[in-house]
Design a protein around this motif. Structure first.
Motif, PDB file in Angstrom:
ATOM      1  N   ASP A 155      17.091  17.788 -26.684  1.00  0.00           N
ATOM      2  CA  ASP A 155      16.824  18.559 -27.895  1.00  0.00           C
ATOM      3  C   ASP A 155      15.329  18.747 -28.161  1.00  0.00           C
ATOM      4  O   ASP A 155      14.947  19.283 -29.201  1.00  0.00           O
ATOM      5  N   GLY A 156      14.502  18.286 -27.235  1.00  0.00           N
ATOM      6  CA  GLY A 156      13.066  18.457 -27.391  1.00  0.00           C
ATOM      7  C   GLY A 156      12.361  17.335 -28.124  1.00  0.00           C
ATOM      8  O   GLY A 156      11.150  17.392 -28.329  1.00  0.00           O
ATOM      9  N   ALA A 157      13.108  16.294 -28.530  1.00  0.00           N
ATOM     10  CA  ALA A 157      12.470  15.177 -29.230  1.00  0.00           C
ATOM     11  C   ALA A 157      11.631  14.365 -28.247  1.00  0.00           C
ATOM     12  O   ALA A 157      12.043  14.110 -27.113  1.00  0.00           O
ATOM     13  N   LEU A 158      10.456  13.972 -28.677  1.00  0.00           N
ATOM     14  CA  LEU A 158       9.554  13.181 -27.844  1.00  0.00           C
ATOM     15  C   LEU A 158      10.097  11.763 -27.699  1.00  0.00           C
ATOM     16  O   LEU A 158      10.322  11.062 -28.685  1.00  0.00           O
ATOM     17  N   ILE A 159      10.326  11.339 -26.454  1.00  0.00           N
ATOM     18  CA  ILE A 159      10.820   9.991 -26.166  1.00  0.00           C
ATOM     19  C   ILE A 159       9.661   9.035 -25.916  1.00  0.00           C
ATOM     20  O   ILE A 159       9.626   7.929 -26.435  1.00  0.00           O
ATOM     21  N   GLY A 160       8.710   9.465 -25.076  1.00  0.00           N
ATOM     22  CA  GLY A 160       7.593   8.588 -24.747  1.00  0.00           C
ATOM     23  C   GLY A 160       6.702   9.221 -23.699  1.00  0.00           C
ATOM     24  O   GLY A 160       6.802  10.419 -23.402  1.00  0.00           O
ATOM     25  N   TRP A 161       5.816   8.422 -23.154  1.00  0.00           N
ATOM     26  CA  TRP A 161       4.928   8.863 -22.081  1.00  0.00           C
ATOM     27  C   TRP A 161       5.610   8.664 -20.734  1.00  0.00           C
ATOM     28  O   TRP A 161       6.257   7.649 -20.500  1.00  0.00           O
ATOM     29  N   ARG A 162       5.436   9.609 -19.855  1.00  0.00           N
ATOM     30  CA  ARG A 162       5.848   9.487 -18.455  1.00  0.00           C
ATOM     31  C   ARG A 162       4.584   9.256 -17.638  1.00  0.00           C
ATOM     32  O   ARG A 162       3.672  10.074 -17.642  1.00  0.00           O
ATOM     33  N   ILE A 163       4.509   8.115 -16.945  1.00  0.00           N
ATOM     34  CA  ILE A 163       3.316   7.726 -16.210  1.00  0.00           C
ATOM     35  C   ILE A 163       3.717   7.385 -14.773  1.00  0.00           C
ATOM     36  O   ILE A 163       4.552   6.498 -14.562  1.00  0.00           O
ATOM     37  N   PRO A 173       0.848  -1.199   0.000  1.00  0.00           N
ATOM     38  CA  PRO A 173       0.000   0.000   0.000  1.00  0.00           C
ATOM     39  C   PRO A 173       0.887   1.253   0.000  1.00  0.00           C
ATOM     40  O   PRO A 173       1.845   1.352   0.763  1.00  0.00           O
ATOM     41  N   GLY A 174       0.590   2.166  -0.897  1.00  0.00           N
ATOM     42  CA  GLY A 174       1.408   3.358  -1.038  1.00  0.00           C
ATOM     43  C   GLY A 174       2.601   3.173  -1.953  1.00  0.00           C
ATOM     44  O   GLY A 174       3.335   4.137  -2.227  1.00  0.00           O
ATOM     45  N   GLY A 175       2.816   1.941  -2.444  1.00  0.00           N
ATOM     46  CA  GLY A 175       3.926   1.684  -3.353  1.00  0.00           C
ATOM     47  C   GLY A 175       3.775   2.486  -4.634  1.00  0.00           C
ATOM     48  O   GLY A 175       2.665   2.695  -5.135  1.00  0.00           O
ATOM     49  N   ARG A 176       4.904   2.928  -5.170  1.00  0.00           N
ATOM     50  CA  ARG A 176       4.876   3.820  -6.321  1.00  0.00           C
ATOM     51  C   ARG A 176       5.434   3.150  -7.578  1.00  0.00           C
ATOM     52  O   ARG A 176       6.300   2.276  -7.496  1.00  0.00           O
ATOM     53  N   VAL A 177       4.938   3.602  -8.729  1.00  0.00           N
ATOM     54  CA  VAL A 177       5.353   3.089 -10.035  1.00  0.00           C
ATOM     55  C   VAL A 177       5.715   4.270 -10.918  1.00  0.00           C
ATOM     56  O   VAL A 177       5.002   5.281 -10.930  1.00  0.00           O
ATOM     57  N   LEU A 178       6.807   4.131 -11.664  1.00  0.00           N
ATOM     58  CA  LEU A 178       7.133   5.113 -12.701  1.00  0.00           C
ATOM     59  C   LEU A 178       7.387   4.359 -13.989  1.00  0.00           C
ATOM     60  O   LEU A 178       8.146   3.384 -14.014  1.00  0.00           O
ATOM     61  N   MET A 179       6.736   4.805 -15.047  1.00  0.00           N
ATOM     62  CA  MET A 179       6.876   4.182 -16.352  1.00  0.00           C
ATOM     63  C   MET A 179       7.353   5.194 -17.382  1.00  0.00           C
ATOM     64  O   MET A 179       6.933   6.348 -17.371  1.00  0.00           O
ATOM     65  N   THR A 204      -8.681   0.565 -12.165  1.00  0.00           N
ATOM     66  CA  THR A 204      -9.614  -0.499 -11.776  1.00  0.00           C
ATOM     67  C   THR A 204      -8.965  -1.531 -10.870  1.00  0.00           C
ATOM     68  O   THR A 204      -9.664  -2.286 -10.178  1.00  0.00           O
ATOM     69  N   VAL A 205      -7.622  -1.596 -10.873  1.00  0.00           N
ATOM     70  CA  VAL A 205      -6.939  -2.574 -10.019  1.00  0.00           C
ATOM     71  C   VAL A 205      -6.230  -1.887  -8.855  1.00  0.00           C
ATOM     72  O   VAL A 205      -5.341  -2.462  -8.222  1.00  0.00           O
ATOM     73  N   GLY A 206      -6.629  -0.664  -8.553  1.00  0.00           N
ATOM     74  CA  GLY A 206      -6.123   0.008  -7.368  1.00  0.00           C
ATOM     75  C   GLY A 206      -4.855   0.801  -7.538  1.00  0.00           C
ATOM     76  O   GLY A 206      -4.187   1.137  -6.555  1.00  0.00           O
ATOM     77  N   LEU A 207      -4.498   1.146  -8.781  1.00  0.00           N
ATOM     78  CA  LEU A 207      -3.316   1.957  -9.049  1.00  0.00           C
ATOM     79  C   LEU A 207      -3.760   3.353  -9.470  1.00  0.00           C
ATOM     80  O   LEU A 207      -4.275   3.546 -10.578  1.00  0.00           O
ATOM     81  N   GLN A 208      -3.574   4.305  -8.597  1.00  0.00           N
ATOM     82  CA  GLN A 208      -3.988   5.686  -8.857  1.00  0.00           C
ATOM     83  C   GLN A 208      -2.950   6.386  -9.723  1.00  0.00           C
ATOM     84  O   GLN A 208      -1.747   6.280  -9.495  1.00  0.00           O
ATOM     85  N   CYS A 209      -3.423   7.128 -10.718  1.00  0.00           N
ATOM     86  CA  CYS A 209      -2.516   7.880 -11.579  1.00  0.00           C
ATOM     87  C   CYS A 209      -2.150   9.195 -10.895  1.00  0.00           C
ATOM     88  O   CYS A 209      -3.011  10.023 -10.617  1.00  0.00           O
ATOM     89  N   LEU A 210      -0.847   9.381 -10.658  1.00  0.00           N
ATOM     90  CA  LEU A 210      -0.359  10.615 -10.063  1.00  0.00           C
ATOM     91  C   LEU A 210       0.064  11.628 -11.109  1.00  0.00           C
ATOM     92  O   LEU A 210      -0.006  12.844 -10.880  1.00  0.00           O
ATOM     93  N   GLU A 211       0.529  11.126 -12.260  1.00  0.00           N
ATOM     94  CA  GLU A 211       1.054  12.013 -13.290  1.00  0.00           C
ATOM     95  C   GLU A 211       1.053  11.303 -14.628  1.00  0.00           C
ATOM     96  O   GLU A 211       1.266  10.107 -14.715  1.00  0.00           O
ATOM     97  N   ARG A 212       0.800  12.060 -15.656  1.00  0.00           N
ATOM     98  CA  ARG A 212       0.951  11.565 -17.023  1.00  0.00           C
ATOM     99  C   ARG A 212       1.444  12.738 -17.865  1.00  0.00           C
ATOM    100  O   ARG A 212       1.054  13.885 -17.648  1.00  0.00           O
ATOM    101  N   GLY A 213       2.306  12.469 -18.794  1.00  0.00           N
ATOM    102  CA  GLY A 213       2.818  13.564 -19.615  1.00  0.00           C
ATOM    103  C   GLY A 213       3.860  13.065 -20.596  1.00  0.00           C
ATOM    104  O   GLY A 213       4.157  11.871 -20.681  1.00  0.00           O
ATOM    105  N   HIS A 214       4.411  14.000 -21.360  1.00  0.00           N
ATOM    106  CA  HIS A 214       5.426  13.675 -22.345  1.00  0.00           C
ATOM    107  C   HIS A 214       6.812  13.752 -21.722  1.00  0.00           C
ATOM    108  O   HIS A 214       7.089  14.632 -20.913  1.00  0.00           O
ATOM    109  N   GLU A 215       7.673  12.838 -22.118  1.00  0.00           N
ATOM    110  CA  GLU A 215       9.085  12.904 -21.749  1.00  0.00           C
ATOM    111  C   GLU A 215       9.881  13.187 -23.018  1.00  0.00           C
ATOM    112  O   GLU A 215       9.718  12.506 -24.030  1.00  0.00           O
ATOM    113  N   ARG A 216      10.727  14.216 -22.962  1.00  0.00           N
ATOM    114  CA  ARG A 216      11.506  14.630 -24.134  1.00  0.00           C
ATOM    115  C   ARG A 216      12.991  14.614 -23.811  1.00  0.00           C
ATOM    116  O   ARG A 216      13.386  14.721 -22.653  1.00  0.00           O
ATOM    117  N   ASP A 217      13.812  14.508 -24.852  1.00  0.00           N
ATOM    118  CA  ASP A 217      15.247  14.551 -24.630  1.00  0.00           C
ATOM    119  C   ASP A 217      15.723  15.994 -24.588  1.00  0.00           C
ATOM    120  O   ASP A 217      14.928  16.940 -24.654  1.00  0.00           O
TER     121      ASP A 217
END
Length: 315
Positions: free
Chosen positions: A302-310, A143-149, A287-300
């Motif tokens: 030079d501003g190039a889009l790398i992926g989603w930060r979740i 409980p309270g465990g965190r995930v970064l993707m 639905t499985v009990g993982l609350q979203c704290l943040e979502r957004g773009h991750e860039r390098d």
């Protein structure tokens, strides 16, 4: 721990990749050469937020690069982390200070409930069955465990390059005709076919390679298939210089490597999330009990889009 044949099959196209010594997948070809995205600062800053003694899980760990960042963060903060990395592929190379486990499905984690303080995923979790993998992740987090993707974005520089390279490959070598013709040449030599038959096969190979080479373009997306065409060009010009049995074995290896490369690219594009896919992913997490704290773009840098930060948290 037991592994199903299906789990082993799912990782087949990654196992040889990691065994070859590769330790990252985030490269993009540019006219100036290959550019590599460095996500070390991204991960080290996050791992540094965990207290001494934290137990951490790296999903789809591959070579263990992200697990290694966790170890670096612990050393920099004079802390000790218990770090485990898992992957569908066969057991990764050993990494001092971390436990890396191969042939583990994200949908069936071999850990007790509520045993991890945090989990990381760099281009990994989105490849799995999202509902089952997220449910398993929620199960093993405290409980309270965190995930970064860091997840593949359908419009990232990586995804766009992948799509371009696949299109280039299919245009130049998609039929596989040149490779089949190369096998005919060395099979004819191996069985001692008449000289006329060998000459006809060699002529067919040169023609097939010439057709493929004519479809190449001076674009970075053609680099993988250009390397392949160059290899076949050498074979077509010097077929008599090679031992037929060795040449056939090499061709078999090249074909297997090409198939694995292509499968990795296809899986990457299928895994990449567009905005709607991201929202569906987050909805499943909740639905499985993982609350979203943040979502957004991750860039390098030079501003190039790398992926989603979740960022997620176990309720």
């Amino acid at each position: 721990m037991s592994h199903s044949s299906q789990d082993k099959r799912r990782g087949w196209h990654w196992s040889d990749y990691w065994r070859s010594g590769r330790d990252e997948v985030m490269t993009v070809g540019t006219p100036e050469g290959t550019a590599t995205f460095d996500t070390g600062p991204f991960w080290r800053a996050w791992f540094a937020s965990f207290p001494d003694g934290a137990r951490l899980l790296d999903l789809a760990t591959g070579s263990g690069r992200v697990a290694g960042y966790a170890l670096q963060a612990a050393l920099a903060e004079a802390r000790t982390f218990d770090i485990t990395g898992i992957d569908y592929a066969e057991a990764p190379r050993p990494l001092d200070g971390c436990t890396l486990l191969g042939e583990v499905a994200l949908e069936r984690l071999p850990f007790a409930a509520a045993c991890f303080d945090g989990a990381s995923s760099q281009f990994g979790l989105e490849y799995a069955d999202p509902h089952r993998a997220l449910a398993e992740l929620s199960r093993v987090l405290k409980p309270g465990g965190r995930v970064l993707m860091l997840a593949h974005h359908a419009d990232s520089a990586i995804s766009r390059q992948t799509a371009a390279q696949l299109a280039a490959w299919d245009r130049v070598a998609g039929s596989g005709g040149a490779l089949r013709q190369a096998r005919r040449v060395f099979s004819a030599h191996l069985r001692g076919a008449p000289e006329a038959a060998r000459a006809a096969a060699e002529s067919g190979l040169r023609e097939a390679v010439a057709r493929a080479a004519a479809r190449l373009e001076p674009d970075p997306a053609f680099a993988p298939v250009r390397y392949f065409v160059d290899y076949l060009t050498d074979l077509s010009g010097r077929s008599s210089a090679y031992d037929p049995a060795s040449a056939l074995a090499c061709l078999e290896g090249v074909e297997a490597g090409n198939a694995a490369w292509r499968q990795r690219q296809i899986c990457q594009l299928r895994a990449a999330l567009d905005p709607a896919g991201l929202e569906a992913f987050i909805a499943r997490a909740e639905t499985v009990g993982l609350q979203c704290l943040e979502r957004g773009h991750e860039r390098d840098a030079d501003g190039a889009l790398i992926g989603w930060r979740i960022a997620l948290r176990k309720a």
